[in-house]
Design a protein around this motif. Structure first.
Motif, PDB file in Angstrom:
ATOM      1  N   GLU A 626       8.228  -2.991  27.515  1.00  0.00           N
ATOM      2  CA  GLU A 626       8.702  -3.901  26.703  1.00  0.00           C
ATOM      3  C   GLU A 626       8.699  -3.008  25.080  1.00  0.00           C
ATOM      4  OE1 GLU A 626       4.562  -6.736  24.354  1.00  0.00           O
ATOM      5  OE2 GLU A 626       5.040  -6.169  26.678  1.00  0.00           O
ATOM      6  N   LEU A 627       7.774  -1.977  24.801  1.00  0.00           N
ATOM      7  CA  LEU A 627       8.683  -1.057  23.731  1.00  0.00           C
ATOM      8  C   LEU A 627       9.736  -0.980  23.857  1.00  0.00           C
ATOM      9  CD1 LEU A 627       4.838   1.097  23.485  1.00  0.00           C
ATOM     10  CD2 LEU A 627       6.066  -1.118  22.048  1.00  0.00           C
ATOM     11  N   ASN A 691     -11.227   6.353  30.848  1.00  0.00           N
ATOM     12  CA  ASN A 691     -10.890   5.232  31.123  1.00  0.00           C
ATOM     13  C   ASN A 691     -10.238   4.165  29.554  1.00  0.00           C
ATOM     14  OD1 ASN A 691     -11.259   2.529  31.869  1.00  0.00           O
ATOM     15  ND2 ASN A 691     -13.133   2.314  31.088  1.00  0.00           N
ATOM     16  N   VAL A 692      -9.337   5.216  28.867  1.00  0.00           N
ATOM     17  CA  VAL A 692      -8.391   5.297  27.751  1.00  0.00           C
ATOM     18  C   VAL A 692      -7.141   3.877  27.765  1.00  0.00           C
ATOM     19  CG1 VAL A 692      -8.892   7.970  26.911  1.00  0.00           C
ATOM     20  CG2 VAL A 692      -6.815   7.526  27.917  1.00  0.00           C
ATOM     21  N   MET A 693      -6.599   3.797  28.894  1.00  0.00           N
ATOM     22  CA  MET A 693      -6.197   2.513  28.843  1.00  0.00           C
ATOM     23  C   MET A 693      -6.586   1.617  28.087  1.00  0.00           C
ATOM     24  SD  MET A 693      -2.945   4.306  29.402  1.00  0.00           S
ATOM     25  CE  MET A 693      -1.715   2.536  29.324  1.00  0.00           C
ATOM     26  N   PRO A 698      -1.607  -3.003  26.252  1.00  0.00           N
ATOM     27  CA  PRO A 698      -0.256  -3.581  25.730  1.00  0.00           C
ATOM     28  C   PRO A 698      -0.245  -4.377  24.978  1.00  0.00           C
ATOM     29  CG  PRO A 698      -0.348  -4.372  28.651  1.00  0.00           C
ATOM     30  CD  PRO A 698      -1.681  -3.914  28.017  1.00  0.00           C
ATOM     31  N   VAL A 699      -2.072  -4.950  24.279  1.00  0.00           N
ATOM     32  CA  VAL A 699      -2.061  -6.010  23.497  1.00  0.00           C
ATOM     33  C   VAL A 699      -1.720  -5.184  21.965  1.00  0.00           C
ATOM     34  CG1 VAL A 699      -4.005  -6.992  22.010  1.00  0.00           C
ATOM     35  CG2 VAL A 699      -3.065  -7.911  24.120  1.00  0.00           C
ATOM     36  N   GLN A 700      -3.069  -3.684  22.361  1.00  0.00           N
ATOM     37  CA  GLN A 700      -3.097  -2.992  21.484  1.00  0.00           C
ATOM     38  C   GLN A 700      -1.389  -2.393  21.078  1.00  0.00           C
ATOM     39  OE1 GLN A 700      -5.038  -2.685  23.262  1.00  0.00           O
ATOM     40  NE2 GLN A 700      -6.815  -3.182  22.728  1.00  0.00           N
ATOM     41  N   VAL A 705       3.317  -1.919  16.564  1.00  0.00           N
ATOM     42  CA  VAL A 705       4.065  -1.469  15.719  1.00  0.00           C
ATOM     43  C   VAL A 705       4.396  -2.642  14.866  1.00  0.00           C
ATOM     44  CG1 VAL A 705       6.563  -2.089  16.520  1.00  0.00           C
ATOM     45  CG2 VAL A 705       4.968  -1.716  18.201  1.00  0.00           C
ATOM     46  N   VAL A 706       3.582  -4.316  14.687  1.00  0.00           N
ATOM     47  CA  VAL A 706       3.742  -4.858  13.874  1.00  0.00           C
ATOM     48  C   VAL A 706       2.919  -3.916  12.797  1.00  0.00           C
ATOM     49  CG1 VAL A 706       2.668  -7.336  13.607  1.00  0.00           C
ATOM     50  CG2 VAL A 706       4.152  -6.775  15.582  1.00  0.00           C
TER      51      VAL A 706
END
Length: 858
Positions: A626-627, A691-693, A698-700, A705-706
């Motif tokens: 996606e990125l 458990n950092v992911m 994806p939302v973060q 980016v936004v």
């Protein structure tokens, strides 16, 4: 009654001696002066002419009474003037319309060209010469012997005579004295003339000289009132017209030869080729003789009425020094019957004095007394010689306009007397004539001669100023033809006073080309005049106009600045519109940059296509598809935004190019930053208990980016709101070009956009640098590090290159920086993946991505 001043002067000349006898006699202290030519009449007119043009010098010892002046050099012109007076009187006396029953007479005296003698003759005419017998109760006074005086020819003589006659108000009418000084009615109240004043002739000469482009001339004048006053007025008028005198010299015909030779040397060493003269014909004859002795030719002579129409002067110019001369003369005239009368010299013998004998002997080159013969070539006079057989200045009628002036002067007096005496069929002879009354009537008369010439005097006693422009044109038989080539009328407006006719003019040495006489050549358009130090204003250097200045006229004294958006051409004689310079699609640089931009766009689209086609493969999925697609999209925008920098700037393009560049690059760096953070988080997630992911899912990633991009959007909105970029015409970079560029508007806004991009790039570089040693199979941090290194290097070197690049090159540098950094990101991040996808598909497996496949290659 005479004015008191008149009686005072009269008593200085008369001595009243009372005898012891019953009768008293008034006697002159000096011997009486007898007229040289006389004619009886009821009313007497006076005349004064220089029958001799010079005299013998004498040394007075003051021990005894000085002898009378001994006159020399017979002047036939004066006899012509006297004949003109006699002809006019005869015609008036024979007329039944003018002064019927009244006979005019005259007494004409010889002044010899001497001022003292002229004053003496004038006083003789005023007070009479014979002894006067009076009674015991009457003073030694009597009415004036004459009513007016005709003459003199010379201005200097007229000034002296008019000064003496002024207190008596005795009218004096000159036919040839042109000095402007004589128009002063305070000094010379009784002086009038029938020839225009040199006030007009001098200015006409200056205009004539300027008409032919002669700005560097020499001047020679008679050292008398005629020459000095005339040349002074000419000099003043010449200066106003931009004419300079290289030299101005004066002499008189009685000057020693050494002085004449000094003048010749001055002329010989001069650079001017035009000589303006205010000379009498007698002085000119001496000067021309010296010119012939030194063989000086090639000068263009400009003359006055004193000699320009004189055939005697032309006949004496045997070396053709004056050929092509040009000058002014009073309009041609013809008086019917005058020529025949003037050539009938027998009536001159009626005077019965020595003058006629001298005149006859000089006219026919003979002697009445045989004992006076000096050589065998001379003959004895018989008194019956035929005047038609000789040709000299007396038989020459070229000066008929001057004779006509004498004619008009006598008629002016006759018309004034006609009015005073109340003449109709008869005249009232009982009217007591008074010189003052006669003077007032002459000033106010207005009549036409039988030839149609209108005669009147203005408030200064001068007639209307009209001249013919005469050109000396030699003929094949050696005789000079006086050709009228133009007219000058002082009564017309200034721009129409001089009218040169379309005739062929002959110049010095029979040339048809107008001679050139300038101190410096004309300065052509594109230059300006700079005066030479210590020299007249006609001497100058021509200096080329500076860049951005022009002169479009000849002999310009200044160069004008070109208007805005214009620049001087190569010749500096006009301004041309400045070339507008901007980075366009038509030029090679613009074409190359456009091609590079489109090539980068196509390459990015190709990579996107490859990634989309192989989107389910492990390498694409493992690197955050996606990125990656968002990064490819932003890189496409980066390549395309460079196109907004090409072409002529406009209001919209200036705002679009900087904002589009700033936002797309922040979007691009934000994606790279997100990918870098994902790599670091993924590595941390593989550690036991991590458990950092869940904090950067994806939302973060999308929100980061936004968020980063919105900050740049906000900066751009503030920039465009407060002080947006705008098209600007830069005249400072180049003198002959207009650089059309986009001004930043607010420099803070521009550097805030760049600074924010730089801040994100440094942050991304720092994080990528930290993740550079992670296993190759699990991250792309090493490639991001290289891409950020290239990105930062490009934009760090961009700043000095952008500042130092002139004009459109600064725009090219900015486009190059955009393209270089975009290509760096595209190649460093996506080239290795495309290499594996297309060329090494065996490595594009999950097993390989997890590190369980084939061993690592070095």
């Amino acid at each position: 009654m005479w004015p008191e001043q008149g009686w005072a002067l009269l008593h200085l000349l008369l001595v009243a001696s009372l005898s012891q006898a019953e009768e008293m006699v008034c006697k002159l202290r000096e011997d009486p002066e007898n007229p040289h030519i006389s004619k009886d009449g009821d009313i007497m007119l006076g005349g004064m002419f220089s029958f001799h043009s010079s005299w013998k010098n004498r040394d007075d010892t003051y021990m005894h009474k000085p002898l009378s002046l001994q006159c020399t050099r017979l002047n036939f012109r004066a006899f012509q003037y006297a004949q003109a007076v006699l002809f006019s009187i005869k015609e008036i006396n024979n007329s039944t319309d003018l002064l019927p029953g009244i006979k005019l007479g005259c007494k004409i005296y010889d002044t010899c060209g001497s001022i003292p003698r002229a004053v003496r003759m004038a006083l003789a005419m005023v007070n009479g010469n014979e002894e006067v017998f009076v009674s015991s109760d009457a003073p030694c006074t009597r009415p004036a012997e004459i009513q007016t005086i005709m003459g003199e020819t010379s201005s200097s003589l007229c000034r002296a005579i008019a000064t003496v006659l002024g207190p008596f108000h005795l009218p004096m009418i000159s036919h040839f004295a042109t000095c402007a000084c004589l128009s002063d009615k305070v000094k010379y109240p009784s002086f009038l003339r029938t020839i225009p004043s040199d006030y007009y002739q001098s200015r006409a000469l200056a205009q004539l000289v300027r008409y032919f482009g002669w700005t560097w001339v020499g001047a020679v004048r008679t050292n008398a009132d005629y020459g000095n006053y005339g040349m002074a007025i000419f000099t003043e008028a010449a200066e106003q017209l931009g004419i300079c005198l290289e030299y101005s010299v004066a002499f008189f015909r009685t000057d020693p030869p050494e002085k004449i030779r000094q003048i010749i040397n001055i002329i010989k060493h001069s650079t001017s080729k035009v000589i303006v003269t205010f000379l009498s014909h007698m002085d000119l004859d001496i000067l021309i003789h010296e010119f012939s002795q030194y063989n000086l030719t090639g000068y263009q002579w400009v003359g006055t009425e004193a000699w320009i129409f004189d055939s005697q002067t032309a006949a004496m110019d045997t070396h053709h020094i004056l050929d092509g001369a040009i000058g002014l003369f009073i309009p041609k005239a013809h008086v019917s019957g005058m020529k025949e009368f003037m050539l009938d010299v027998k009536p001159l013998n009626s005077s019965g004095n020595e003058l006629f004998t001298e005149f006859w002997e000089g006219l026919f080159n003979c002697k009445f007394n045989q004992s006076d013969l000096s050589n065998e070539n001379e003959k004895v006079c018989t008194g019956d010689e035929d005047i038609t057989e000789i040709h000299n200045s007396f038989t020459d009628m070229s000066l008929m306009p001057i004779f006509n002036n004498v004619y008009k002067g006598v008629y002016a007096v006759a018309h004034a007397l006609h009015n005073i005496l109340g003449c109709n069929e008869t005249c009232n002879s009982k009217v007591q004539l008074n010189p003052f009354t006669i003077l007032q009537h002459i000033k106010n008369i207005r009549f036409k001669t039988k030839e149609g010439d209108e005669v009147y005097f203005n408030e200064n006693g001068d007639p209307a100023a009209k001249y013919e422009i005469i050109n000396w044109q030699p003929t094949q038989n050696g005789i000079v033809d006086f050709v009228t080539v133009g007219l000058y009328d002082a009564s017309l407006p200034a721009d129409r006073q001089m009218n040169i006719e379309n005739k062929t003019l002959i110049w010095a040495q029979n040339s048809l080309q107008v001679p050139l006489s300038v101190c410096s050549e004309k300065c052509p358009p594109g230059t300006r005049k700079v005066l030479q130090k210590g020299k007249p204003v006609c001497c100058y250097d021509c200096i080329r106009c500076a860049e951005g200045e022009f002169s479009n006229i000849t002999d310009s004294i200044t160069c004008e600045r070109c208007p805005s958006e214009f620049w001087s051409n190569e010749k500096r004689d006009a301004c041309v519109k400045m070339e507008a310079e901007f980075l366009s699609y038509e030029e090679i640089m613009g074409c190359l940059l456009t091609a590079a931009s489109l090539f980068g766009t196509c390459m990015t689209c190709l990579v996107a296509y490859i990634f989309f086609r192989y989107r389910k493969t492990p390498i694409v999925r493992a690197n955050n598809a996606e990125l990656s697609f968002l990064l490819l999209f932003s890189l496409t925008l980066c390549f395309l935004c460079s196109l907004t920098f090409i072409g002529q700037p406009s209001q919209w393009s200036c705002m679009l190019r900087h904002t589009a560049f700033g936002i797309t690059f922040v979007l691009c760096i934000s994606c790279v930053l997100g990918k870098t953070i994902v790599v670091l988080m993924a590595f941390r997630a593989t550690l036991p208990g991590s458990n950092v992911m869940k904090w950067f899912g994806p939302v973060q990633q999308r929100l980061s980016v936004v968020g980063f991009t919105l900050i740049q959007v906000l900066i751009c909105i503030l920039w465009l709101t407060i002080s947006p970029p705008f098209p600007f015409k830069n005249f400072r970079e180049f003198k002959d070009k207009i650089i059309i560029e986009c001004a930043l508007g607010s420099a803070i806004g521009f550097w805030a956009v760049l600074g924010y991009i730089g801040l994100l790039a440094l942050l991304c570089f720092f994080l990528a640098f930290l993740a550079r040693k992670l296993p190759d199979n699990f991250n792309e941090a090493k490639f991001i590090t290289f891409s950020m290194l290239i990105f930062c290097a490009v934009w760090i070197t961009f700043i000095p290159a952008y500042v130092s690049s002139p004009g459109k090159f600064s725009v090219a540098v900015e486009i190059f920086a955009i393209l270089a950094s975009s290509f760096g990101l595209l190649i460093c991040i996506f080239a290795p993946k495309c290499y594996i996808i297309l060329l090494k598909p065996e490595k594009n497996t999950k097993k390989n991505m997890m590190g369980k496949g084939a061993p690592k290659t070095s």
